[in-house]
Design an enzyme around this catalytic site. Sequence first.
Site, short mmCIF file in Angstrom:
data_model
loop_
_atom_site.label_atom_id
_atom_site.label_comp_id
_atom_site.label_asym_id
_atom_site.label_seq_id
_atom_site.Cartn_x
_atom_site.Cartn_y
_atom_site.Cartn_z
N GLY A 109 -5.77 53.80 59.30
CA GLY A 109 -5.25 54.21 58.02
C GLY A 109 -4.62 55.51 58.31
O GLY A 109 -3.92 56.22 57.38
N GLU B 287 -9.73 51.62 64.37
CA GLU B 287 -8.57 50.45 64.22
C GLU B 287 -7.22 51.14 63.83
O GLU B 287 -6.69 50.73 62.81
CB GLU B 287 -9.07 49.32 63.28
N ARG C 3 -0.59 51.88 62.44
CA ARG C 3 0.73 52.64 62.15
C ARG C 3 0.83 53.84 63.06
O ARG C 3 1.88 53.88 63.50
CB ARG C 3 0.61 52.95 60.61
N ARG D 268 10.30 47.49 54.88
CA ARG D 268 9.39 48.56 53.98
C ARG D 268 10.16 49.31 52.82
O ARG D 268 9.34 49.46 51.77
CB ARG D 268 9.00 49.50 55.25
N CYS E 31 22.10 39.37 49.50
CA CYS E 31 22.30 39.52 48.08
C CYS E 31 21.30 39.86 47.28
O CYS E 31 20.96 39.09 46.37
CB CYS E 31 23.13 37.90 47.79
C1 LIG Z 1 -4.31 47.36 58.42
C2 LIG Z 1 -5.47 47.51 58.88
C3 LIG Z 1 -5.85 48.52 59.94
C4 LIG Z 1 -4.53 49.39 60.40
O1 LIG Z 1 -4.14 50.34 59.45
P1 LIG Z 1 -3.13 51.39 59.80
O2 LIG Z 1 -2.85 51.90 58.68
O3 LIG Z 1 -1.86 50.55 60.32
O4 LIG Z 1 -3.90 52.04 60.84
C5 LIG Z 1 -7.04 48.72 60.31
N1 LIG Z 1 -8.20 47.93 59.82
C6 LIG Z 1 -7.94 47.09 58.88
C7 LIG Z 1 -8.87 46.32 58.60
C8 LIG Z 1 -6.71 46.70 58.25
O5 LIG Z 1 -6.70 45.80 57.60
#
Ligand SMILES: *Cc1c(COP(=O)(O)O)cnc(C)c1O
Length: 421
Positions: free
Chosen positions: A239, A275, A278, A314, A346
């Site tokens: 995140g 995790e 992005r 996006r 379109c």
């Molecule tokens: C999408 C997601 C992430 C990654 O989020 P980013 O914003 O891309 O870092 C990590 N963990 C879970 C459970 C997610 O759904």
Amino acid sequence: MDHFLYRDGALFAEDVPISEIAAAVGTPFYVYSTATLQRHFKLFDDALEGTDHLVCYAMKAASNQAILKTLAQVGAGMDVVSGGEYMRAKAAGVPGDKIVFSGVGKTADEIRTALTGGIRQFNVESEPEMEVINAVAQELGVIAPITVRVNPDVDAKTHAKIATGKSENKFGIPISRASEVYARAASLPGLEVIGIDVHIGSQLTDLAPFELAYNKVADLTAQLRAEGHNIRRLDLGGGLGIPYTRSNEAPPLPVEYGAMVKKTLGHLGCEIEIEPGRLIAGNAGLMVSKVIYVKSGEGRDFLIIDGAMNDLIRPAMYEAHHDIIAVQEPEAGVEPQPYDIVGPVCESGDTFAKQRNMPPLQSGDLIAFRSAGAYGAVMSSEYNTRPLIPEVLVNGDQFAVIRERPSFDEIINRDTIPTWL
Ligand SMILES: *Cc1c(COP(=O)(O)O)cnc(C)c1O
């Protein structure tokens, strides 16, 4: 920092001119930088130095086999959210004990695939899912390691479509019910409770919501331990946001994030898992497109380009901003002019930018969308029977096509005609 820079007036990906790739593969295409991918992974890995940790790349951001291998090579684990992603991670050579399975709707088949192939842990999102994991594990005669994803009810202050940590969102179980849910998990013979999982959203540009959530996780760790659970791994989700505009104030750096993690959770002696998706892939990729026409409208000029919303959704989906630059660097003193930059699909939604200042451009000129490496190629479609665009990976002075553009025959032949026609 990325590795997409101008040299002598031309945009390069590492040591390869973008125009050379365009000539070889045609436009539009995605191009990724190996050095940038690995650098971003390392920023997180270094930020957690001194704690037992694993950085699991959230591969939904960009899941090409070559990208996964590039990251696995430097030590990344993978966070997967579907059976297909699990298969991709395995195919890229990632061992099961470095694959975390997240996602709100894991099916019995997906769970079976992961338990058979090996899994680091399931991040359980609901009680019914917990029961199914238990049942499948028992059927296979194995024990499934799990964490439970808790929803800490904090406002991630990000776009509504990518906020996941408020009680009204579909993700995780309310933190207030954790005690009950962990007790149930502990009673199920096919499960081993090993930790806690939390993920509050994507593109967060402030550490405060993370810190709020992690403090709640720290309290919960103490509480669950007191209740007899052996909490030894904390999965903190992804995140962390990236700068989509060069002018805007910068989101926190991984090193600042890492320091906050250590401050809020370091004393617990848990293994830390994160995790990020992005932040690893986003600024490691460009989408390169060509101007088809410059069209003068009433009071505005349109750049009609060969990339469209099906290639990079996006802007249409999240009102997202991408910096867009000319592949040929504008000469000093050239007056920029405003364009609406649109694709050929379109729909009015097929608009990448309105009144965006660009150097004067002509039909045939190349432009590049920055920060397109995450949630770009993976979210593309063949709407309007536009072939999925190729992906290219650069490594120093080499480049390779890592996903080819399908031919029209391949696309059309995926359909089958019923016998009555
Ligand atoms: C999408 C997601 C992430 C990654 O989020 P980013 O914003 O891309 O870092 C990590 N963990 C879970 C459970 C997610 O759904």
